[in-house]
Scaffold this motif. Structure first.
Motif, PDB file in Angstrom:
ATOM      1  N   UNK A 141       1.491  -0.906   0.898  1.00 27.05           N
ATOM      2  CA  UNK A 141       1.905  -1.501   2.179  1.00 27.05           C
ATOM      3  C   UNK A 141       1.321  -1.135   2.838  1.00 27.05           C
ATOM      4  N   UNK A 142      -0.009  -0.323   3.031  1.00 25.58           N
ATOM      5  CA  UNK A 142      -0.895   0.039   3.419  1.00 25.58           C
ATOM      6  C   UNK A 142      -1.766  -1.370   3.215  1.00 25.58           C
ATOM      7  N   UNK A 143      -1.923  -1.225   2.568  1.00 25.21           N
ATOM      8  CA  UNK A 143      -3.146  -2.221   1.737  1.00 25.21           C
ATOM      9  C   UNK A 143      -2.919  -3.698   3.195  1.00 25.21           C
ATOM     10  N   UNK A 144      -1.305  -3.586   2.818  1.00 20.95           N
ATOM     11  CA  UNK A 144      -0.200  -4.633   3.200  1.00 20.95           C
ATOM     12  C   UNK A 144      -1.011  -5.444   4.792  1.00 20.95           C
ATOM     13  N   UNK A 145      -0.585  -4.442   5.295  1.00 19.42           N
ATOM     14  CA  UNK A 145      -0.807  -3.929   6.668  1.00 19.42           C
ATOM     15  C   UNK A 145      -3.034  -3.753   7.650  1.00 19.42           C
ATOM     16  N   UNK A 146      -3.525  -4.255   6.390  1.00 20.44           N
ATOM     17  CA  UNK A 146      -5.107  -3.720   6.448  1.00 20.44           C
ATOM     18  C   UNK A 146      -4.792  -4.965   7.894  1.00 20.44           C
ATOM     19  N   UNK A 147      -5.864  -4.506   8.798  1.00 16.85           N
ATOM     20  CA  UNK A 147      -6.256  -5.857   9.578  1.00 16.85           C
ATOM     21  C   UNK A 147      -5.464  -6.160  10.154  1.00 16.85           C
ATOM     22  N   UNK A 148      -4.352  -5.149  10.712  1.00 11.70           N
ATOM     23  CA  UNK A 148      -2.992  -6.267  11.196  1.00 11.70           C
ATOM     24  C   UNK A 148      -2.103  -5.402  12.239  1.00 11.70           C
ATOM     25  N   UNK A 149      -3.655  -3.909  12.350  1.00  7.12           N
ATOM     26  CA  UNK A 149      -2.975  -2.617  13.134  1.00  7.12           C
ATOM     27  C   UNK A 149      -4.217  -2.256  14.320  1.00  7.12           C
ATOM     28  N   UNK A 150      -3.968  -1.262  15.269  1.00 10.14           N
ATOM     29  CA  UNK A 150      -5.528  -0.872  15.722  1.00 10.14           C
ATOM     30  C   UNK A 150      -6.220  -0.123  14.639  1.00 10.14           C
TER      31      UNK A 150
END
Length: 569
Positions: A283-292
Motif C-alpha cells: 500500500x505504501x509503495x502504491x502511494x509513493x510519489x503521490x503524497x508530500x
C-alpha cells in the motif's frame, strides 16, 4: 541422577494458555465482541469499569440454550470447527475455544443468554477451569450478556505490568474501531464507568464509517473500490472454488487527506483486522510519489477470500496470519489502488465543496459584501465527475500563464500547467527510462567522488577527463533538448535513488509556470494528464487541480434567488 523433567499441573497449563489469549482489557473486549459478531449481532453494548477490572458485553445475537451455556467455558470448546480439516475452512472470527475458558482462570465469569424464540433465558456462573458453579433462570431480552469481573485477580503482577488506565482505554477504543470498520452495519455503544463514552453508528460501507473515526475528513475525501478477483491460478483449490474473492479498498484521496504517521494503513481479511507487513508495504509503495514528503496515506484494505488461502492458526490473537500466494494478492492490491486514484466517471464522486473551494468561496463572498448562510448546508456527495473520456475536459483559457481554465459538463476546473505536465513526464520516465549517447560530451567541474558514484548509479556514463574534470557521454533522453542540461545533471548528482532522479528530470523538463500556451497545447496537456495513473497529485504530492462545481457556482451567484422577492416586490 534423578529426572528433573515433569508434567506441569493442569492449573499451571491453564494459566499459561490463558495468558496467551487474554493479556489486557482490550483483548477481553476483542474476544467477546468477536463472539457477538459470530452470533449475528447487529447491536453491541460494551461497558467498562477499568479501575474495578470489569467488562460487560451485551448483544442481540442468536443466544445460547442451557446445554450450550454449560459447555461454553470448558477447555477448547467451540461450535466453529469439528475436525483438523476445518482449520482450513475458517469462516468465523472465533474458532479456538480458548477465550471463555481463559477468562474463568483469570477472572470471575458469568454469562446470561436467551435464544430467539425462547420465553426465558439462563444465567450461568463459572468457576476455575470453566466448571459450572451456578445456574438460574434469567429474564433478559434475546441475545447474550457476558460479565467479566476481577480480571487478573490471581495474577496481580499482570495488572501492574499493564499501561495506565488512559492508555488501556485508548487500546480498547482502537480495538473496537478496527472491528467496526470490518463490520460497518453494526451499531456500537461503549460506556465507561456507567457513562456514555462513544457511539459508532452503522453505515452501509466502510467508506461511510471512516469519517466517524478520523477528524476533519468527509466522506467525499475517500474513494472506495470493490473488485472481484479470481483465485490464484496455481492455487491447489482454485479449480474447486466457484466463488471469486473480493477486494475492497477505501482510499483517502492524496490531494485531500494524508497523515504524519502510517497509523491509518489498515489491512483486514475476512472480517478481521490483521498485521501483514507485506500488504502494508504494498500500500505504501502504491502511494509513493503521490503524497508530500514525510506524509502517509489513509487506506483501508479488506480482502474477502477463500478460507483455504489463509492459515489463521499462527498466534492466539489471530492477528498474524500466513497468506498463500502473497505475491498475487500484492499485485491485486496495487492494481486496485491505481484504479482508485484514477480519474473516471465510474469511480469519482466529487463533493460540491472540498476544503480549498470552501475557503475560496468564503473569501470571494466576503469581498463581494455578501453575508449569506445557506438554509441547507449539507453537501451533495453523489455528483458524478464528467471525465468519461479524454475529451470531456475542454481548455478554455490560461490565467497568469500558469493556470489552465478547464470547462466540463459539471463546472470549471483550474489546472496548474507545470505540475500537471510534471505528472505526465514522470510516468513516462517511469515507463521508459532511456539513456541516449551525446556528442560532444558534457564537461562537469569539481565533482566529489560521491557525486560521480551517484551519476553512475542512475545509469550515466561518466569518466575522468582531466584534473577535476569529468565527461558525461550519455544523458536521459528527455534532457537532450534542454539548454540547462549540465545544470540538470549536477542536480541529479546530489543524491537520491532512480525514482528521485526521475522526479528531478520530470520537474526540470515540465512546462514552466509563466510560459504562454496556445489552446491546442493546453488541450493536448489535458488529454495526456487524464491518462496518467495518479492524476490527482504531482510526484511531490501537490494537488494538480481545483474543482469549482456548477452547483457551488450557482450557490455563490445566488441563482436560486427569486429576483422580484430580492427587491422587496
Amino acid at each position: 541422577m534423578t529426572s528433573t523433567i515433569h508434567a506441569l499441573p493442569t492449573e499451571v497449563v491453564y494459566l499459561i494458555t490463558a495468558g496467551e489469549v487474554i493479556d489486557s482489557l482490550a483483548s477481553v473486549v476483542r474476544e467477546l465482541v468477536e463472539n457477538s459478531l459470530d452470533a449475528g449481532a447487529t447491536r453491541i453494548v460494551v461497558s467498562l469499569w477499568p479501575q474495578q477490572w470489569r467488562v460487560r458485553v451485551a448483544d442481540n445475537g442468536c443466544g445460547m440454550n442451557l446445554d450450550d451455556l454449560q459447555k461454553a467455558a470448558a477447555t477448547h470448546s467451540t461450535s466453529k470447527i469439528y475436525t483438523c480439516a476445518d482449520l482450513w475452512k475458517i469462516s468465523s472470527l472465533g474458532f479456538r475455544g480458548e477465550a471463555l475458558h481463559s477468562l474463568t482462570n483469570l477472572s470471575n465469569l458469568e454469562i446470561l443468554s436467551r435464544p430467539a424464540g425462547e420465553n426465558w433465558g439462563w444465567r450461568v456462573v463459572y468457576s476455575d477451569g470453566g466448571k459450572v458453579e451456578q445456574v438460574e433462570v434469567a429474564a433478559i431480552a434475546p441475545g447474550t450478556v457476558v460479565n467479566v469481573s476481577n480480571l487478573f485477580a490471581n495474577c496481580i503482577a499482570r495488572r501492574q505490568g499493564l499501561p495506565v488506565v488512559a492508555q488501556q482505554m485508548k487500546a480498547v477504543q482502537t480495538t473496537i474501531q478496527q472491528i467496526a470498520l470490518c463490520h460497518p452495519q453494526v451499531t456500537w455503544q461503549v460506556q465507561q464507568n456507567d457513562r456514555d463514552w462513544f457511539t459508532i453508528y452503522p453505515a452501509s460501507t466502510s467508506k461511510k464509517l471512516l469519517p466517524q473515526f478520523i477528524q476533519q475528513v468527509k466522506e467525499a475525501d475517500f474513494q472506495e473500490v470493490k473488485l472481484a478477483i479470481p483465485h490464484p491460478s496455481n492455487s491447489e483449490n482454485s479449480a474447486l472454488s466457484t466463488q471469486n474473492s473480493e477486494l475492497t479498498l477505501v482510499v483517502g484521496l492524496p490531494d485531500r487527506c494524508h497523515r504524519h504517521r502510517p497509523d491509518w494503513v489498515r489491512v483486514a481479511i475476512n472480517g478481521r483486522m490483521v498485521k501483514s507487513a507485506e500488504l502494508e508495504q504494498t500500500i505504501l509503495a502504491a502511494f509513493h510519489r503521490t503524497l508530500p514528503r514525510d506524509r502517509y496515506p489513509v487506506c483501508f484494505l479488506h480482502l474477502d477470500i477463500s478460507p483455504d488461502q489463509i492459515n489463521w492458526n499462527r498466534n492466539p490473537a489471530k492477528t498474524e496470519i500466513y497468506l498463500n500466494e502473497i505475491g498475487y494478492w500484492q499485485e491485486q492490491v496495487t492494481q486496485g489502488i491505481e484504479q482508485a486514484l484514477r480519474l473516471s466517471s465510474a469511480n469519482i464522486k466529487e463533493a460540491v465543496h472540498i476544503t480549498r473551494v470552501s475557503k475560496l468561496l468564503k473569501a470571494a463572498e466576503a469581498k463581494g459584501g455578501y453575508n449569506f448562510n445557506p438554509k441547507n448546508p449539507k453537501e451533495d456527495n453523489n455528483q458524478q465527475s464528467a471525465l468519461n473520456n479524454p475529451y470531456s475536459l475542454k481548455a478554455v483559457a490560461q490565467v497568469s500563464n500558469t493556470y489552465i481554465v478547464v470547462e466540463h459538463s459539471e463546472g470549471v476546473w483550474l489546472v496548474e500547467q507545470h505540475i500537471a505536465h510534471e505528472r505526465v513526464l514522470y510516468e513516462q520516465l517511469c515507463d521508459n527510462w532511456q539513456m541516449i549517447p551525446i556528442e560532444p560530451a558534457i564537461i562537469l567541474y569539481q565533482l566529489t567522488p560521491k557525486q560521480v558514484a551517484q551519476l553512475q548509479r542512475i545509469g550515466l556514463d561518466i569518466e575522468t577527463f582531466g584534473e577535476q574534470l569529468w565527461a558525461v557521454r550519455n544523458i536521459p533522453a528527455m534532457l537532450q533538448q534542454r539548454e540547462d542540461c549540465a545544470d540538470a545533471i549536477l542536480e541529479l548528482s546530489l543524491g537520491g535513488d532512480l525514482q528521485a532522479a526521475q522526479v528531478a528530470v520530470a520537474c526540470r523538463s515540465a512546462i514552466r509556470n509563466g510560459t504562454p500556451m496556445s489552446l491546442p497545447e493546453m488541450q493536448t496537456l489535458l488529454d495526456q494528464w487524464q491518462r496518467t495513473r495518479n492524476p490527482r497529485t504531482c510526484p511531490h504530492g501537490r494537488p494538480i487541480y481545483l474543482s469549482l462545481e456548477e452547483s457551488a457556482l450557482a450557490r455563490f451567484f445566488r441563482r436560486n434567488w427569486v429576483i422580484g422577492k430580492s427587491h422587496g416586490i
